[in-house]
Write an enzyme that holds these catalytic residues in place. Structure first.
Site, PDB file in Angstrom:
ATOM      1  N   ASP A 148      -9.021   3.578  -1.914  1.00 19.89           N
ATOM      2  CA  ASP A 148      -9.961   4.025  -0.882  1.00 19.89           C
ATOM      3  C   ASP A 148     -11.255   4.542  -1.489  1.00 19.89           C
ATOM      4  O   ASP A 148     -11.386   5.731  -1.778  1.00 19.89           O
ATOM      5  CB  ASP A 148      -9.307   5.122  -0.040  1.00 19.89           C
ATOM      6  CG  ASP A 148      -8.076   4.592   0.692  1.00 19.89           C
ATOM      7  OD1 ASP A 148      -7.845   3.369   0.669  1.00 19.89           O
ATOM      8  OD2 ASP A 148      -7.350   5.410   1.277  1.00 19.89           O
TER       9      ASP A 148
ATOM     10  N   GLU B 180       2.664   5.212  -3.910  1.00 18.67           N
ATOM     11  CA  GLU B 180       2.628   6.173  -5.040  1.00 18.67           C
ATOM     12  C   GLU B 180       3.912   6.981  -5.143  1.00 18.67           C
ATOM     13  O   GLU B 180       4.164   7.489  -6.251  1.00 18.67           O
ATOM     14  CB  GLU B 180       1.437   7.118  -4.872  1.00 18.67           C
ATOM     15  CG  GLU B 180       0.095   6.440  -4.993  1.00 18.67           C
ATOM     16  CD  GLU B 180      -0.251   5.505  -3.843  1.00 18.67           C
ATOM     17  OE1 GLU B 180       0.176   5.793  -2.715  1.00 18.67           O
ATOM     18  OE2 GLU B 180      -0.897   4.491  -4.087  1.00 18.67           O
TER      19      GLU B 180
ATOM     20  N   ASP C 215       0.853  -1.198   0.000  1.00 21.70           N
ATOM     21  CA  ASP C 215       0.000   0.000   0.000  1.00 21.70           C
ATOM     22  C   ASP C 215       0.894   1.255   0.000  1.00 21.70           C
ATOM     23  O   ASP C 215       2.120   1.153   0.081  1.00 21.70           O
ATOM     24  CB  ASP C 215      -0.867  -0.053   1.269  1.00 21.70           C
ATOM     25  CG  ASP C 215      -1.989   0.973   1.248  1.00 21.70           C
ATOM     26  OD1 ASP C 215      -2.339   1.462   0.166  1.00 21.70           O
ATOM     27  OD2 ASP C 215      -2.518   1.288   2.333  1.00 21.70           O
TER      28      ASP C 215
END
Ligand code: NAG
Ligand code: NAG
Ligand code: NAG
Ligand code: NAG
Ligand code: NAG
Length: 947
Positions: free
Chosen positions: A631, A538, A535
């Protein structure tokens, strides 16, 4: 700020949507005198600011601003503007208002003030109150002096054409200095794919290393090609056509610059047909078919939950165009930040670095196009069988301890829920430090051992941010391997993520793989996980570090908020080991992490498939990892958006994808969660997950949700062999698993816009309810016969819309005539299910025929021995053939269910290989013929007949 030296800008369309809850009549606002007065405005490259007066503007009014671009596309920013332009009047009464908003780089050509009053649901408008300003010079920097390049030299060798390009005149230096000399290579990559690369002749610009994203190599001499490439020399433009002459990509667009190639700004456009059918360009949350006139997609990996039209976690600069039943695709192999716009019959790329490296592939079928694209970027990884089961996750609340998680899983078992995998979000760590277990997770590894005994699995989260704290070997090891990212002056770059201050691994560093593998291996010693969830890659940073911003601002985070490239991520100034700057390599961070994680898990379990759920992705990530859509929120809108998101990821080469069921953020209603449980059961990756501080929505919380989940997941587990076969096929051919309706009906234009339904493979049509309060749902049925899953009755026999009953606990699922689906009796885990006997669902087409196949292996090995069984039914004969048989199939085929059986009477005798099966029972009801009591061995050929 006027970087362009005071150039004028323009074109604004302002709408005021006035909603009046007061008791005055609307007549008061609309009279002969305009209610809008004294409009003034000014603008620079990025913002338009102004003021105006509104006469008699009552309380409770909302004001929105829209504007149109030079193309005259009034809708270009319509939906975006509403959320992002601000109009302020502190007293919220009539009087002076100021407005301010970022201007898109597509310009503003008109300024329009428009009043609307909505009273008691009725909209009143008045032309007298509409004011309209033309501003012909509005918009971004003028490209009038951008004259492109001329071809000054040509060489052809071994089928590769190389063109030397020289800048015309002085160039236009729109946002940075022009690059004077370019080299174009036209490389036939395969008979169906051509590469056209435009790079600086000096060859010192950033290009993605082939070790991170493949660039392919030519397949020797190609004689028959499904494309031709032509070019003009003054200025240089290129065109890719089909041999028939149909133009697929053409950079000679009248009225637009032929090519701008500056140090930090590249612009090129291609003509598209009017109202083109374009899919892809992500990730994003949007309709599946991108609006051909109002799409503006930004590519810059960003930690941002589902937000319409925004850039998101991954970057996939590829599109598939569907034109007259044929598909082709265009991939721009460039990792820099960019904006891509679809406006009025053209696509425009505005890129802030790298080179223009295009791959055009010609399909013409959807499957062929995706096969071609994934031949380049890498075929999707074949997933382990267990990952196709139901996954339970949660963040916060009861999921902060071993006991809490155990209790949830026990409750799921009590309701009879199918559960394969238990996840752990960030709560499992000690102070959110990667590779640790916190005190709440005492006894966790014993619990994982218990899960394994029960044939269940465990996947924990793993974030890349490593806190620089004492006595924490992941950090100390990283420092001694020197693998953390640094500023150019050598100081470690620090950001802030869950553990607080963190360093970030540099995936380009040659020691990064060894360091990552060691940490993962050691962590596996204290937590015997089966897969990893990478997770925040980015990479997400809670801080906004200082860093370089180029003159051209991409639309990061949507709607011209001009957040800049450094917004909540790693600074663009940070340099990687190879010298690559984060400015150039940002979009590859999560992808490269997935590559290293795949390698680490493969060394931990040699020969076994891996399961890695990533949030960020780039073309080729599907070769290493699987994905979820990040999300989302517990809203009906996000329930719907999950379908286009899942279908888009198929085009990105990531078929194993899903969205958090019942929504991650916010509180879900029982009804929404109920519909989500039904739909989520058909996501390729099917996980229920919730954010911290949101109510529990576990499937045992509400009775209707329990009922729906059990009903829908029973279908999923029953069809496990079918879905597994689709995943196996995807790993070989790249073919889509969750398909848009046009995938197998590309000539049916009615399917082009549909993104509220999808099929799994070509055989299973899913028509979910996506709106509150519904008791029916209207869906499209492509040509052919579609049988209701539950009753086996033909629900549709020709193309068209049908309205179907869809009470709260019912999801509509239909089986396509002509398809044989292998099925197994569902157990509560995938492990047990694949050990049960098989049955076949044989859906007959209008000729009374049907075909299908079954793929079986051990469910986990990379190069598994496998068996493939083919089924074909015609008349009263079902032929069972072994296409390949290297894996011993233990369960037997005990039942065959034929849908659409047209004889009036049931057959009386059943034969296998000519021998009568005395124990066979036959039942015919409502055109469904069910033959039970078989025990057919699927390891050898056989023929089933009935008379
Ligand atoms: C609005 O404009 C009118 C005439 O153009 C001027 O007389 C008036 O003073 C202006 N009002 C404000 C508040 O600026
Ligand atoms: C904007 O789009 C909507 C829906 O597509 C359409 O009805 C409307 O006419 C468009 N507005 C303009 C100004 O083109
Ligand atoms: C290196 O550069 C960073 C970012 O500009 C700065 O914060 C840091 O203090 C510098 N380190 C040294 C030793 O100058
Ligand atoms: C980032 O790089 C730019 C250009 O090289 C430089 O001007 C700026 O000072 C740098 N910022 C930091 C924080 O290092
Ligand atoms: C819901 O709809 C399905 C399909 O039409 C039907 O079989 C079922 O009986 C219905 N259930 C209820 C409670 O009405």
């Amino acid at each position: 700020m006027s970087i362009g030296g005071g150039r004028t800008k323009t074109l604004l369309l302002i709408f005021f949507l006035l909603s009046c809850l007061c008791d005055k009549s609307h007549g008061q606002y609309f009279n002969d005198e305009s209610a809008i007065q004294n409009v003034t405005y000014s603008y620079d490259d990025y913002y338009l600011r102004g003021s105006l007066m509104i006469k008699s503007f009552p309380n409770n009014m909302n004001a929105y601003i829209y504007y149109a671009t030079h193309d005259g596309v009034w809708n270009m920013t319509g939906t975006m503007m509403a959320a992002h332009w601000k109009m302020q009047n502190p007293e919220n009464t009539y009087g002076n208002w100021s407005f301010e908003g970022p201007i898109s780089p597509y310009g503003i050509s008109k300024f329009y003030v428009y009043l609307q009053l909505v009273e008691s649901g009725v909209t009143y408008t008045d032309d007298n109150d509409s004011q309209y300003y033309e501003v012909p010079n509005g918009g971004p920097r003028s490209t009038a002096n951008c004259d492109g390049y001329d071809v000054v030299g040509t060489t052809v060798a071994k089928g590769v054409t190389k063109l030397s390009l020289a800048l015309n005149g002085a160039g236009c230096a729109l946002y940075s200095p022009d690059v004077k000399y370019l080299t174009v290579s036209i490389v036939p990559y395969s008979k169906d794919m051509v590469r056209i690369k435009i790079a600086d002749t000096a060859n010192n610009r950033w290009q993605i290393p082939a070790s991170i994203v493949p660039e392919g190599s030519t397949e020797g001499t190609i004689t028959t090609k499904s494309y031709t490439v032509s070019y003009t020399t003054s200025p240089f433009t290129f065109k890719v056509s089909r041999p028939s002459g149909e133009v697929l990509f053409d950079t000679g667009v009248s009225g637009l610059p032929s090519l701008i190639f500056e140090e930090e700004y590249l612009e090129i456009s291609s003509a598209l047909p009017a109202n083109a059918n374009i899919y892809g360009l992500g990730d994003m949350a949007d309709t599946f078919r991108r609006s051909p006139d109002t799409t503006l997609q930004t590519f810059w990996a960003l930690d941002r939950g589902t937000k319409r039209l925004n850039n998101a976690y991954g970057s996939h600069p590829v599109y598939f165009e569907l034109r007259n039943g044929k598909v082709h695709g265009v991939f721009l192999r460039n990792s820099n930040g960019m904006d891509v716009a679809l406006v009025s019959g053209k696509i425009t790329y505005r890129v802030i670095g790298g080179v223009l490296d295009y791959y055009v592939f010609t399909g013409p079928t959807p499957a062929a196009a995706l096969d071609q694209y994934t031949s380049l970027i890498g075929k999707p990884a074949f997933v382990p069988l267990w990952s196709l089961g139901f996954h339970q996750c949660r963040w916060g609340q009861t999921w902060t301890t071993t006991a809490g998680i155990k209790a949830t899983i026990e409750s799921l078992k009590e309701i009879g829920m199918y559960v394969d995998t238990v996840w752990a979000d960030i709560d499992h760590m000690d102070a959110y430090k990667a590779f640790t277990l916190g005190s709440g997770f005492a006894g966790w590894n014993d619990y994982v051992a218990t899960l394994h005994e029960e044939h269940m699995h465990h996947v924990p989260i793993l974030d890349p941010g490593i806190p620089p704290v004492d006595n924490y070997s992941p950090y100390q090891d990283g420092v001694s391997s020197d693998i953390f990212l640094k500023w150019p002056n050598g100081t470690e770059f620090l950001g802030e993520v869950w553990p607080g201050t963190t360093a970030f691994p540099d995936w380009f560093h040659p020691q990064a793989n060894g360091w990552w593998t060691k940490q993962i291996t050691e962590f596996h010693g204290i937590n015997a996980f089966d897969g990893l969830w990478i997770d925040m890659n980015e990479a997400a940073n809670f801080l906004i570090p200082p860093g370089y911003e180029p003159a051209y601002h991409i639309n990061n985070d949507g709607a011209w908020e001009m957040r800049g490239l450094n917004y909540r991520t790693i600074s663009t100034n940070v340099t990687h080991y190879s010298g690559a700057t984060e400015y150039d390599a940002h979009n590859l961070y999560g992808h490269y992490e997935a590559i290293h994680t795949r390698s680490a898990l493969s060394s931990l379990n040699p020969g076994k498939r891996t399961f890695i759920l990533t949030r960020s992705s780039y073309p080729g990530t599907g070769h290493y990892a699987q994905k979820w859509n990040g999300d989302n929120a517990a809203t009906w809108e996000d329930l719907y958006l999950s379908i286009p998101q899942i279908m888009s990821n198929q085009l990105f080469g990531i078929p194993m994808v899903g969205s958090d069921i019942c929504g991650f953020g916010g509180d879900s209603s029982e009804e929404l969660c109920n519909r989500w449980a039904q739909l989520g059961a058909f996501y390729p990756f099917s996980r229920h997950h919730r954010a911290e501080n949101s109510h529990d929505t576990f499937f045992f919380v509400w009775e209707t949700v329990t009922e729906s989940a059990l009903k829908a997941y029973k279908i999923r587990y029953t069809l496990l062999p079918y879905i597994y076969g689709l995943m196996q096929e995807a790993s070989k051919t790249g073919n889509a698993v969750a398909r848009p309706l046009w995938w197998d009906n590309a000539k049916d234009t009615k399917t082009y816009d549909i993104d509220t339904q999808f099929t799994l493979g070509n055989g299973l049509l899913v028509t979910p309810v996506l709106t509150p309060g519904a008791t029916t749902v209207t869906g499209y049925f492509p040509d052919g016969i579609w049988y209701d899953w539950y009753t086996g009755k033909a629900a549709s026999t020709s193309a068209g819309y049908k309205t179907l009953d869809a009470n709260l606990t019912h999801i509509n699922v239909h089986v396509k005539g002509g398809v044989i689906m292998p099925a197994q009796y569902p157990a509560k885990t995938t492990y047990e299910t694949v050990r049960n006997n098989y049955f076949l669902i044989v859906a007959l087409d209008k000729y009374g025929q049907s075909t299908g196949s079954l793929y079986v292996d051990d469910g986990e090995s990379v190069d598994a021995q496998y068996s493939q069984v083919k089924f074909g039914l015609g008349g009263n004969t079902l032929a069972i053939g072994t296409g390949w048989n290297k894996y011993r199939i233990t369960p037997k085929l005990d039942t065959v269910k034929v849908l659409g059986y047209s004889s009036r009477s049931a057959p009386r005798r059943v034969y296998v290989n000519g021998r009568r099966v005395s124990g066979a029972q036959v039942e015919l009801s409502q055109k469904v013929l069910t033959i039970t009591g078989l025990a057919i061995d699927l390891n050898s050929k056989s023929v089933l007949q009935w008379k």
